[in-house]
Each structure stands twice: as C-alpha cells, then as structure tokens.
Design a protein around this motif. Structure first.
Motif, PDB file in Angstrom:
ATOM      1  N   LEU A  62     -13.750  42.520   1.465  1.00  9.83           N
ATOM      2  CA  LEU A  62     -13.943  43.363   0.288  1.00  9.83           C
ATOM      3  C   LEU A  62     -12.596  43.525  -0.415  1.00  9.83           C
ATOM      4  O   LEU A  62     -11.556  43.595   0.243  1.00  9.83           O
ATOM      5  N   PRO A  63     -12.598  43.621  -1.743  1.00 12.00           N
ATOM      6  CA  PRO A  63     -11.337  43.793  -2.469  1.00 12.00           C
ATOM      7  C   PRO A  63     -10.823  45.232  -2.392  1.00 12.00           C
ATOM      8  O   PRO A  63     -11.599  46.166  -2.197  1.00 12.00           O
ATOM      9  N   ALA A  64      -9.523  45.380  -2.545  1.00 19.06           N
ATOM     10  CA  ALA A  64      -8.890  46.701  -2.593  1.00 19.06           C
ATOM     11  C   ALA A  64      -7.516  46.546  -3.226  1.00 19.06           C
ATOM     12  O   ALA A  64      -6.939  45.465  -3.240  1.00 19.06           O
ATOM     13  N   ASP A  65      -7.010  47.650  -3.762  1.00 21.64           N
ATOM     14  CA  ASP A  65      -5.664  47.685  -4.317  1.00 21.64           C
ATOM     15  C   ASP A  65      -4.717  48.015  -3.160  1.00 21.64           C
ATOM     16  O   ASP A  65      -4.509  49.184  -2.823  1.00 21.64           O
ATOM     17  N   ILE A  66      -4.178  46.975  -2.545  1.00 16.34           N
ATOM     18  CA  ILE A  66      -3.328  47.132  -1.359  1.00 16.34           C
ATOM     19  C   ILE A  66      -1.899  47.448  -1.795  1.00 16.34           C
ATOM     20  O   ILE A  66      -1.290  46.711  -2.552  1.00 16.34           O
ATOM     21  N   ILE A  67      -1.384  48.549  -1.267  1.00 15.43           N
ATOM     22  CA  ILE A  67      -0.029  49.019  -1.590  1.00 15.43           C
ATOM     23  C   ILE A  67       0.981  48.558  -0.546  1.00 15.43           C
ATOM     24  O   ILE A  67       2.131  48.280  -0.845  1.00 15.43           O
ATOM     25  N   TYR A  68       0.526  48.497   0.711  1.00 13.75           N
ATOM     26  CA  TYR A  68       1.418  48.199   1.831  1.00 13.75           C
ATOM     27  C   TYR A  68       0.567  47.657   2.981  1.00 13.75           C
ATOM     28  O   TYR A  68      -0.594  48.055   3.135  1.00 13.75           O
ATOM     29  N   GLU A  69       1.174  46.797   3.782  1.00 10.03           N
ATOM     30  CA  GLU A  69       0.493  46.318   4.975  1.00 10.03           C
ATOM     31  C   GLU A  69       1.529  45.879   5.995  1.00 10.03           C
ATOM     32  O   GLU A  69       2.563  45.306   5.646  1.00 10.03           O
ATOM     33  N   ASP A  70       1.258  46.180   7.254  1.00  5.10           N
ATOM     34  CA  ASP A  70       2.065  45.669   8.355  1.00  5.10           C
ATOM     35  C   ASP A  70       1.112  45.326   9.503  1.00  5.10           C
ATOM     36  O   ASP A  70      -0.108  45.304   9.303  1.00  5.10           O
ATOM     37  N   GLU A  71       1.651  45.066  10.676  1.00  4.05           N
ATOM     38  CA  GLU A  71       0.802  44.634  11.791  1.00  4.05           C
ATOM     39  C   GLU A  71      -0.113  45.738  12.319  1.00  4.05           C
ATOM     40  O   GLU A  71      -1.117  45.456  12.967  1.00  4.05           O
ATOM     41  N   LYS A  72       0.206  47.002  11.997  1.00  3.45           N
ATOM     42  CA  LYS A  72      -0.572  48.117  12.545  1.00  3.45           C
ATOM     43  C   LYS A  72      -1.521  48.778  11.546  1.00  3.45           C
ATOM     44  O   LYS A  72      -2.501  49.393  11.954  1.00  3.45           O
ATOM     45  N   CYS A  73      -1.205  48.705  10.261  1.00  2.15           N
ATOM     46  CA  CYS A  73      -2.023  49.431   9.291  1.00  2.15           C
ATOM     47  C   CYS A  73      -1.977  48.784   7.909  1.00  2.15           C
ATOM     48  O   CYS A  73      -1.180  47.898   7.642  1.00  2.15           O
ATOM     49  N   ILE A  74      -2.854  49.289   7.070  1.00  4.42           N
ATOM     50  CA  ILE A  74      -2.922  48.869   5.679  1.00  4.42           C
ATOM     51  C   ILE A  74      -2.998  50.139   4.833  1.00  4.42           C
ATOM     52  O   ILE A  74      -3.533  51.161   5.284  1.00  4.42           O
ATOM     53  N   VAL A  75      -2.439  50.084   3.638  1.00  6.46           N
ATOM     54  CA  VAL A  75      -2.464  51.231   2.728  1.00  6.46           C
ATOM     55  C   VAL A  75      -3.063  50.765   1.415  1.00  6.46           C
ATOM     56  O   VAL A  75      -2.623  49.770   0.839  1.00  6.46           O
ATOM     57  N   ILE A  76      -4.097  51.504   0.973  1.00  9.14           N
ATOM     58  CA  ILE A  76      -4.782  51.157  -0.274  1.00  9.14           C
ATOM     59  C   ILE A  76      -4.863  52.380  -1.176  1.00  9.14           C
ATOM     60  O   ILE A  76      -4.743  53.512  -0.714  1.00  9.14           O
ATOM     61  N   ARG A  77      -5.093  52.121  -2.456  1.00  8.49           N
ATOM     62  CA  ARG A  77      -5.383  53.220  -3.382  1.00  8.49           C
ATOM     63  C   ARG A  77      -6.841  53.629  -3.210  1.00  8.49           C
ATOM     64  O   ARG A  77      -7.717  52.781  -3.064  1.00  8.49           O
ATOM     65  N   ASP A  78      -7.074  54.938  -3.210  1.00  9.98           N
ATOM     66  CA  ASP A  78      -8.441  55.444  -3.102  1.00  9.98           C
ATOM     67  C   ASP A  78      -9.195  55.095  -4.380  1.00  9.98           C
ATOM     68  O   ASP A  78      -8.656  55.247  -5.478  1.00  9.98           O
ATOM     69  N   ILE A  79     -10.434  54.625  -4.245  1.00  8.68           N
ATOM     70  CA  ILE A  79     -11.217  54.247  -5.434  1.00  8.68           C
ATOM     71  C   ILE A  79     -11.788  55.461  -6.151  1.00  8.68           C
ATOM     72  O   ILE A  79     -12.274  55.346  -7.269  1.00  8.68           O
ATOM     73  N   ASN A  80     -11.714  56.635  -5.524  1.00  9.23           N
ATOM     74  CA  ASN A  80     -12.182  57.874  -6.143  1.00  9.23           C
ATOM     75  C   ASN A  80     -11.071  58.921  -5.988  1.00  9.23           C
ATOM     76  O   ASN A  80     -11.206  59.876  -5.230  1.00  9.23           O
ATOM     77  N   PRO A  81      -9.945  58.732  -6.699  1.00 10.22           N
ATOM     78  CA  PRO A  81      -8.767  59.570  -6.462  1.00 10.22           C
ATOM     79  C   PRO A  81      -8.988  61.049  -6.794  1.00 10.22           C
ATOM     80  O   PRO A  81      -9.656  61.389  -7.759  1.00 10.22           O
ATOM     81  N   LYS A  82      -8.397  61.891  -5.945  1.00 13.33           N
ATOM     82  CA  LYS A  82      -8.428  63.344  -6.126  1.00 13.33           C
ATOM     83  C   LYS A  82      -7.085  63.870  -6.630  1.00 13.33           C
ATOM     84  O   LYS A  82      -6.906  65.069  -6.765  1.00 13.33           O
ATOM     85  N   ALA A  83      -6.152  62.960  -6.891  1.00  8.94           N
ATOM     86  CA  ALA A  83      -4.826  63.313  -7.403  1.00  8.94           C
ATOM     87  C   ALA A  83      -4.280  62.082  -8.131  1.00  8.94           C
ATOM     88  O   ALA A  83      -4.833  60.987  -8.003  1.00  8.94           O
ATOM     89  N   ARG A  84      -3.176  62.274  -8.869  1.00 12.07           N
ATOM     90  CA  ARG A  84      -2.576  61.145  -9.595  1.00 12.07           C
ATOM     91  C   ARG A  84      -2.253  60.000  -8.632  1.00 12.07           C
ATOM     92  O   ARG A  84      -2.498  58.833  -8.916  1.00 12.07           O
ATOM     93  N   ILE A  85      -1.685  60.340  -7.494  1.00  6.74           N
ATOM     94  CA  ILE A  85      -1.438  59.377  -6.425  1.00  6.74           C
ATOM     95  C   ILE A  85      -2.368  59.753  -5.277  1.00  6.74           C
ATOM     96  O   ILE A  85      -2.341  60.885  -4.788  1.00  6.74           O
ATOM     97  N   HIS A  86      -3.206  58.822  -4.878  1.00  4.53           N
ATOM     98  CA  HIS A  86      -4.123  59.069  -3.755  1.00  4.53           C
ATOM     99  C   HIS A  86      -4.231  57.768  -2.968  1.00  4.53           C
ATOM    100  O   HIS A  86      -4.905  56.833  -3.382  1.00  4.53           O
TER     101      HIS A  86
END
Length: 106
Positions: free
Chosen positions: A16-40
């Motif tokens: 599935l697609p996502a706006d990936i901000i960061y990734e390493d061997e342990k985790c992935i960080v994406i932007r929330d598709i339904n943000p509750k703040a300017r940065i979510h």
C-alpha cells in the motif's frame, strides 16, 4: 496466534502507498492520512505487535528506539515541542491493531 496482516504491515511491505518520512531496520514513519495537527506522523515498528498489552521483555529495545526517534523526527519537521499518543485497545481509541506512536505538532 497469528495476527492478520495489518494495514501498517502492508505499508511496510510496500503493498500500500504511504508518505514515508523515515525508515530504518526497526521502524517506519509515515504521515497520517487523517491528520489531527499540522504535523501528524505515525511511528510504526516493523514487528507487528497488536497493542501495548502484547509487549514482551524482548520488545524493550524496539520501544526505546522508537521513543528516542521522536525528538529527532520533531526537529526534522521544524517543531520545538510536540505531543505523543499511543492508543491501546478498542476502548482506548485504537483503530489499527499494530502498535504505533502518534507524533503531533503545531
């Protein structure tokens, strides 16, 4: 018990697609598709763990890694402060049963 593959696992596996901000061997960080703040952002471990109730002692390094990543992510987004949320269980507001940390900032 085998967990059904979560939407987050499908993102990690690039099914599935996502706006990936960061990734390493342990985790992935994406932007929330339904943000509750300017940065979510959502910090998601690559290991699928349903809830905080399902953590085991072997997960302490993974959870510590994610916690230490939070201020770095906040700074990379230009934040000088932020909130974190971890919803646990249906009555705790959890919608996706794959642990994740919400990072929210103005």
């Amino acid at each position: 018990m085998t967990l059904e593959k979560s939407i987050f696992s499908k993102i990690i596996d690039r099914e599935l697609p996502a706006d990936i901000i960061y990734e390493d061997e342990k985790c992935i960080v994406i932007r929330d598709i339904n943000p509750k703040a300017r940065i979510h952002l959502l910090i998601i471990p690559k290991k699928q763990i349903a809830t905080l109730f399902d953590l085991s002692p072997e997960d302490k390094d993974l959870m510590g890694h994610m916690m230490l990543l939070l201020p770095q992510l906040a700074e990379s987004q230009g934040l000088d402060g932020f909130q974190t949320r971890i919803h646990t269980g249906e009555s705790g507001g959890q919608e996706v049963f794959h642990i994740h940390i919400h990072l929210l900032g103005k």
